[in-house]
Enzyme design. Structure first.
Site, PDB file in Angstrom:
ATOM      1  CE  LYS A  85      -2.693   4.797   9.382  1.00 10.75           C
ATOM      2  NZ  LYS A  85      -1.332   4.518   8.462  1.00 10.75           N
TER       3      LYS A  85
ATOM      4  CD  GLN B  14       2.146   5.091   9.461  1.00 13.37           C
ATOM      5  OE1 GLN B  14       1.286   4.055   9.508  1.00 13.37           O
ATOM      6  NE2 GLN B  14       2.080   6.346   8.810  1.00 13.37           N
TER       7      GLN B  14
ATOM      8  CG  ASP C  48      -0.939   0.385   4.525  1.00  5.88           C
ATOM      9  OD1 ASP C  48      -1.722   1.313   4.502  1.00  5.88           O
ATOM     10  OD2 ASP C  48       0.030   0.396   5.061  1.00  5.88           O
TER      11      ASP C  48
HETATM   12  N1  GUN Z   1       2.817   6.656   5.713  1.00  8.42           N
HETATM   13  C1  GUN Z   1       1.972   7.461   5.130  1.00  8.42           C
HETATM   14  N2  GUN Z   1       0.797   7.249   4.916  1.00  8.42           N
HETATM   15  C2  GUN Z   1       0.925   6.086   4.980  1.00  8.42           C
HETATM   16  C3  GUN Z   1      -0.175   4.784   4.669  1.00  8.42           C
HETATM   17  O1  GUN Z   1      -1.375   5.168   4.065  1.00  8.42           O
HETATM   18  N3  GUN Z   1       0.114   3.564   5.148  1.00  8.42           N
HETATM   19  C4  GUN Z   1       1.536   3.572   5.765  1.00  8.42           C
HETATM   20  N4  GUN Z   1       1.654   2.243   6.152  1.00  8.42           N
HETATM   21  N5  GUN Z   1       2.341   4.292   5.966  1.00  8.42           N
HETATM   22  C5  GUN Z   1       2.071   5.519   5.479  1.00  8.42           C
END
Ligand code: GUN
Length: 292
Positions: free
Chosen positions: A53, A97, A120
């Protein structure tokens, strides 16, 4: 032979568009979008995702930073950091995350992020806007799926979409998106899950199948109607001694048998995965533009 829906290619095209918009923004004297990711602990998968990311942010001209904490971080300390970032006008998007260590309540954390910065799309306000068909921030994986459908001109209106999985991150929001009015919407949607009886009865009727259950190879060719579009959201790591890492990513769809009957299919890797990060960039740009 099914058409392979190349998420990497769609993601690259959209990233070029985002890069262009950011350079125009900066040329007009505005600050580039800034995404902050918080990572707690040292889960291997989470580290990889967060690093990807951050890299993607830099590729499109965003500021991207990661705040890393030991898994001993308390819930209170994390909430304090979130409150600080909520107040910071230089930060447009914040993601924490998941999963978090057991002693931290994920719901509490998700709800602590300002909805405007919740790129998100996990906050109840953003989920509520989605459910009502209003404009808001839509979580990255479902949004990425609709971007693939739009890119390939796959008709959803009047089609029967069967979603396998009802998670808050994928199954639930994609079921709402596909049934809402608008482009890549207007589908008739059936949501199947672990308690669904005779799952094949539903999948065999589907024009579009979205598999989001985290069970490698679960959807097989005999469960799919001739000509269906199959979207595979699964990303399970399975042991594979022939790979340098010792594992490979495995989708929820048995690609070999399904591609023989489907008209189009997303591969794993290279399908939905690359779109998830691009959709996150898209959300961060949207959050930044809302401030201009
Ligand atoms: N863990 C797995 N997928 C995601 C996501 O799209 N966002 C976040 N913050 N954590 C994750």
């Amino acid at each position: 032979m099914a058409l392979i829906l190349n998420g990497k290619e769609v993601a690259d095209t959209l990233k070029q568009k985002i890069t262009q918009e950011v350079s125009e923004m900066v040329a007009n004297g505005h600050r580039a979008p800034h995404l902050v990711a918080i990572l707690v602990g040292n889960d291997g998968g989470s580290q990889t995702y967060v690093a990807a990311k951050e890299k993607a942010c830099h590729e499109v001209g965003f500021s991207g930073s990661v705040i890393r904490y030991e898994s001993t971080l308390t819930e209170e300390e994390l909430l304090e950091k979130i409150a600080e970032i909520n107040q910071n006008p230089e930060i447009d998007g914040l993601i924490v995350q998941l999963p978090l260590p057991k002693h931290i309540n994920e719901t509490k954390i998700t709800q602590a992020i300002l909805p405007e910065k919740d790129v998100d799309g996990f906050h109840d306000v953003n989920m509520g806007q989605l459910a009502k068909g209003n404009d808001g921030i839509v979580s990255a994986t479902p949004l990425g799926i609709t971007m693939i459908l739009a890119h390939y001109g796959i008709e959803t209106s009047g089609k029967h979409a069967v979603i396998i999985g009802r998670s808050n991150i994928v199954g639930r929001p994609i079921s709402i998106l596909l049934s809402n009015p608008g482009k890549t919407g207007n589908a008739t949607v059936t949501v199947c899950h672990s308690r669904t009886e005779n799952l094949s009865f539903y999948t065999k009727q589907a024009d579009i199948i979205v598999a989001a259950i985290g069970k490698p190879g679960f959807v097989t060719g005999d469960m799919v109607k001739e000509g269906a579009v199959v979207i595979d959201v699964g990303t399970t790591r399975v042991d594979d001694a022939s790979k340098k890492a010792g594992w490979r990513l495995c989708g929820d769809v048995d690609f070999e048998s399904v591609e023989k009957v489907a008209s189009a299919i997303t591969p794993v890797p290279g399908g939905v995965g690359p779109m998830t990060i691009t959709a996150l960039l898209n959300n961060t740009l949207k959050a930044r533009k809302a401030q201009l």
